[in-house]
Design a protein around this motif. Sequence first.
Motif, PDB file in Angstrom:
ATOM      1  N   PHE A 208      -2.511 108.178  92.647  1.00 33.92           N
ATOM      2  CA  PHE A 208      -1.330 108.912  92.215  1.00 33.92           C
ATOM      3  C   PHE A 208      -1.675 109.624  90.916  1.00 33.92           C
ATOM      4  O   PHE A 208      -2.673 109.307  90.252  1.00 33.92           O
ATOM      5  CB  PHE A 208      -0.133 107.970  92.010  1.00 33.92           C
TER       6      PHE A 208
ATOM      7  N   ASN B  11       3.602 104.644  84.275  1.00 35.47           N
ATOM      8  CA  ASN B  11       3.606 105.741  85.249  1.00 35.47           C
ATOM      9  C   ASN B  11       3.520 105.208  86.670  1.00 35.47           C
ATOM     10  O   ASN B  11       4.178 105.722  87.582  1.00 35.47           O
ATOM     11  CB  ASN B  11       2.433 106.693  84.998  1.00 35.47           C
TER      12      ASN B  11
ATOM     13  N   HIS C  37       6.143 105.664  89.598  1.00 34.29           N
ATOM     14  CA  HIS C  37       5.708 106.228  90.876  1.00 34.29           C
ATOM     15  C   HIS C  37       6.185 105.366  92.041  1.00 34.29           C
ATOM     16  O   HIS C  37       6.572 105.895  93.098  1.00 34.29           O
ATOM     17  CB  HIS C  37       4.185 106.345  90.884  1.00 34.29           C
TER      18      HIS C  37
END
Length: 282
Positions: free
Chosen positions: A4, A80, A84
């Motif tokens: 990602f 993060n 995600h």
Amino acid sequence: MIRFAADDGRMLAYDDCGKGTALLCLAGLTRNMDDFEPVVDAFADRARVIRLDTRGRGGSDHDPDFMNYNLIREGRDALNLLDHLGLPKAAILGTSRGGLIAMMLAAGHKDRLSGVCLNDIGPLVEPRGLAHIMTYLGIPPDYSDYDDAARRLEASMSDRFPGVTREQWRSYARRLWKQSDHGLTLRYDPALRHAVMEQSATGALPDLWPLFDALQGLPLALIRGVHSDILSPETAAEMCRRRPDMIYAEIPDRGHTPFLDEPDAVAAIAILLERISKCPST
């Protein structure tokens, strides 16, 4: 392995398997998600085991600016990943540097944590352990293959890891290095050495006790290898004094770091997950 994009565009690798309490696994300085294979084996039937390759390690992008290999940026990468995955919070199982990231997140983003397990790390890092790390950090090994590495690791590390089998050392080597035509090579950005040298140029180690104290109120566990040269018995004792509710497991026949397949380590993680499941806020 899945990838990602972090908020600066770097592509980071992770794995996500199992169901239950979200357990985000953060590896040590030069390590990667493969270190947590025993955790997947032991807990994927009762926890959602999420393993992240920190930037510059394993399957994640190397960063062109090696100064981004720091705890703040790596902590942001962990957040993060939670974003995600749409996870408001997770427990963190942090080995060595991964545990430092967990403590830092507790100081600034405690609402994103449901609990923490520290694997052989605390707020005081022993200088002799750091000195040992610098003897190999960023330097390709001179092993020809995994069998060669296993033989030589067994000989050189038997004082800190007595009784570890040749096959266990082969698994260790496979997780840390990759095979090339010219022998084993690093599975992380060698520029990590420059980052550590630059960030420790003053020679003064920061006071991390406030970060440990920030874990107050969170379910907490500590795993320590009895032969560790990073986490001293005195530091572990002070951590226990400050957090008498902390689950503590000292692993015999292990140095820095326990492999997390040891029965006492597995038991400590299991108790932590049970405590987290009973917290209404998680």
